[in-house]
Design a protein around this motif. Structure first.
Motif, PDB file in Angstrom:
ATOM      1  N   ALA A  38       0.838  -1.194   0.000  1.00 36.09           N
ATOM      2  CA  ALA A  38       0.000   0.000   0.000  1.00 36.09           C
ATOM      3  C   ALA A  38       0.878   1.251   0.000  1.00 36.09           C
ATOM      4  O   ALA A  38       1.965   1.266   0.583  1.00 36.09           O
ATOM      5  N   TRP A  40      -0.351   5.305   0.043  1.00 36.96           N
ATOM      6  CA  TRP A  40      -1.446   6.273  -0.088  1.00 36.96           C
ATOM      7  C   TRP A  40      -1.098   7.418  -1.018  1.00 36.96           C
ATOM      8  O   TRP A  40      -1.968   7.956  -1.697  1.00 36.96           O
ATOM      9  N   SER A  41       0.182   7.809  -1.112  1.00 40.11           N
ATOM     10  CA  SER A  41       0.546   8.929  -1.981  1.00 40.11           C
ATOM     11  C   SER A  41       0.423   8.569  -3.464  1.00 40.11           C
ATOM     12  O   SER A  41       0.318   9.452  -4.312  1.00 40.11           O
ATOM     13  N   VAL A  45      -4.257   1.712  -2.070  1.00 35.07           N
ATOM     14  CA  VAL A  45      -4.697   1.414  -0.703  1.00 35.07           C
ATOM     15  C   VAL A  45      -4.684  -0.090  -0.473  1.00 35.07           C
ATOM     16  O   VAL A  45      -4.770  -0.870  -1.417  1.00 35.07           O
TER      17      VAL A  45
END
Length: 60
Positions: A38, A40-41, A45
């Motif tokens: 994962a 997030w940037s 996700v």
């Protein structure tokens, strides 16, 4: 993150060349052992529906 990929051809797995942050060691990982994580940037996700083959084998 891999900094190189070795491709020996159609009969072989790709080898991902990586450097370990903690020890500085350089290792090659065969393609079936490489997994994304994962981030997030990058909009990636965690997916709770995905189970890697190693985890699937351990639970069966």
């Amino acid at each position: 993150m891999a900094f190189a990929v070795i491709d020996y051809g159609a009969e072989h797995n790709l080898l991902w060349v990586t450097a370990l942050d903690q020890s500085g060691e350089i290792w090659c990982a065969p393609n079936p052992k490489v997994r994304m994580q994962a981030n997030w940037s990058m909009g990636r996700v965690p997916d709770s529906n995905l189970v890697c083959s190693a985890e699937r084998g351990a639970t069966q």
